[in-house]
Design a protein around this motif. Structure first.
Motif, short mmCIF file in Angstrom:
data_model
loop_
_atom_site.label_atom_id
_atom_site.label_comp_id
_atom_site.label_asym_id
_atom_site.label_seq_id
_atom_site.Cartn_x
_atom_site.Cartn_y
_atom_site.Cartn_z
N TRP A 72 0.87 -1.16 0.00
CA TRP A 72 0.00 0.00 0.00
C TRP A 72 0.91 1.22 0.00
CZ3 TRP A 72 -4.61 1.65 -1.01
CH2 TRP A 72 -5.01 2.91 -0.55
N CYS A 73 0.69 2.12 -0.95
CA CYS A 73 1.55 3.29 -1.10
C CYS A 73 0.95 4.50 -0.38
CB CYS A 73 1.75 3.60 -2.58
SG CYS A 73 2.74 5.07 -2.85
N ARG A 74 1.77 5.10 0.48
CA ARG A 74 1.31 6.29 1.22
C ARG A 74 1.40 7.55 0.36
NH1 ARG A 74 4.99 3.99 4.67
NH2 ARG A 74 4.05 2.64 6.22
N ASN A 75 2.20 7.45 -0.68
CA ASN A 75 2.41 8.61 -1.54
C ASN A 75 1.24 8.83 -2.50
OD1 ASN A 75 4.08 10.75 -2.59
ND2 ASN A 75 4.45 9.46 -4.37
N CYS A 76 0.80 7.77 -3.18
CA CYS A 76 -0.29 7.93 -4.15
C CYS A 76 -1.56 7.19 -3.74
CB CYS A 76 0.16 7.50 -5.55
SG CYS A 76 0.49 5.73 -5.71
N ASN A 77 -1.57 6.65 -2.51
CA ASN A 77 -2.75 5.97 -1.98
C ASN A 77 -3.30 4.89 -2.90
OD1 ASN A 77 -2.93 7.29 0.51
ND2 ASN A 77 -3.94 9.05 -0.45
N SER A 78 -2.42 4.00 -3.32
CA SER A 78 -2.90 2.90 -4.14
C SER A 78 -2.22 1.61 -3.71
CB SER A 78 -2.64 3.17 -5.62
OG SER A 78 -1.25 3.07 -5.88
N SER A 79 -2.79 0.53 -4.14
CA SER A 79 -2.29 -0.79 -3.81
C SER A 79 -1.70 -1.42 -5.06
CB SER A 79 -3.45 -1.62 -3.27
OG SER A 79 -3.00 -2.86 -2.83
N THR A 88 8.70 -1.28 -3.55
CA THR A 88 8.37 0.04 -4.08
C THR A 88 6.99 -0.01 -4.71
OG1 THR A 88 9.49 -0.57 -6.13
CG2 THR A 88 10.75 0.81 -4.61
N CYS A 89 6.37 1.17 -4.80
CA CYS A 89 5.03 1.27 -5.36
C CYS A 89 5.06 0.96 -6.86
CB CYS A 89 4.50 2.67 -5.12
SG CYS A 89 2.93 2.97 -5.95
N GLY A 90 4.10 0.12 -7.31
CA GLY A 90 4.01 -0.22 -8.72
C GLY A 90 3.47 0.91 -9.57
N ASN A 91 2.86 1.89 -8.92
CA ASN A 91 2.28 3.02 -9.65
C ASN A 91 3.25 4.19 -9.81
OD1 ASN A 91 -0.30 2.24 -10.39
ND2 ASN A 91 -1.12 2.69 -8.36
N CYS A 92 3.80 4.64 -8.67
CA CYS A 92 4.61 5.86 -8.72
C CYS A 92 6.08 5.61 -8.37
CB CYS A 92 4.01 6.93 -7.79
SG CYS A 92 4.22 6.52 -6.05
N GLY A 93 6.41 4.39 -7.95
CA GLY A 93 7.80 4.08 -7.66
C GLY A 93 8.28 4.53 -6.29
N SER A 94 7.38 5.07 -5.49
CA SER A 94 7.74 5.54 -4.15
C SER A 94 8.12 4.38 -3.25
CB SER A 94 6.55 6.30 -3.55
OG SER A 94 6.78 6.52 -2.18
N THR A 95 9.01 4.65 -2.29
CA THR A 95 9.36 3.61 -1.32
C THR A 95 8.55 3.79 -0.03
OG1 THR A 95 11.20 4.98 -0.59
CG2 THR A 95 11.71 3.24 -2.17
ZN LIG Z 1 2.60 5.13 -5.22
#
Ligand SMILES: [Zn+2]
Length: 117
Positions: A72-79, A88-95
């Motif tokens: 679950w990404c805290r940066n873009c709020n997606s799973s 890392t986030c599959g959407n935005c690459g955030s850690t």
């Molecule tokens: Zn993200």
């Protein structure tokens, strides 16, 4: 080996269930292994028959269901699912992610052969 002791614990659990159901034998066991559970599928598959030897679970078919790691990404709020060992986030690459799925190691189902009643 880590997987052998896990397999022995699993077999002990199966044997308890089989005993409480008066089963003749164990036909099939389905085990869920998450990608981040730390359990190696091949090693576990290899260890299971050794652990089952001489028990009611001997000869049981072992089916393994692998679960992907989900974050679950805290940066873009997606799973999203992660394939690599880096979370890392599959959407935005955030850690800035939290692991929500993938640590499982559990029995999904046990199929027993029971005497006719
Ligand atoms: Zn993200």
């Amino acid at each position: 080996m880590h997987e052998l002791s896990l397999a022995q614990e699993l077999v002990e659990h199966i044997a308890r269930v089989a005993k409480s159901e008066n089963a003749l034998r164990v036909e099939r066991v389905v085990v869920v292994i998450g990608r981040y559970s730390g359990v190696e599928r091949e090693a576990f598959e290899f260890a299971f028959p050794f652990a089952a030897e001489g028990t009611i679970a001997e000869g049981a078919e072992l089916l393994i269901e692998e679960r992907p790691a989900t974050v679950w990404c805290r940066n873009c709020n997606s799973s999203s699912h992660v394939a690599s060992t880096h979370l890392t986030c599959g959407n935005c690459g955030s850690t800035e992610v939290a692991l929500t799925d993938g640590r499982e190691f559990m029995i999904q189902s046990i199929q027993l052969e029971v005497p006719d009643r």
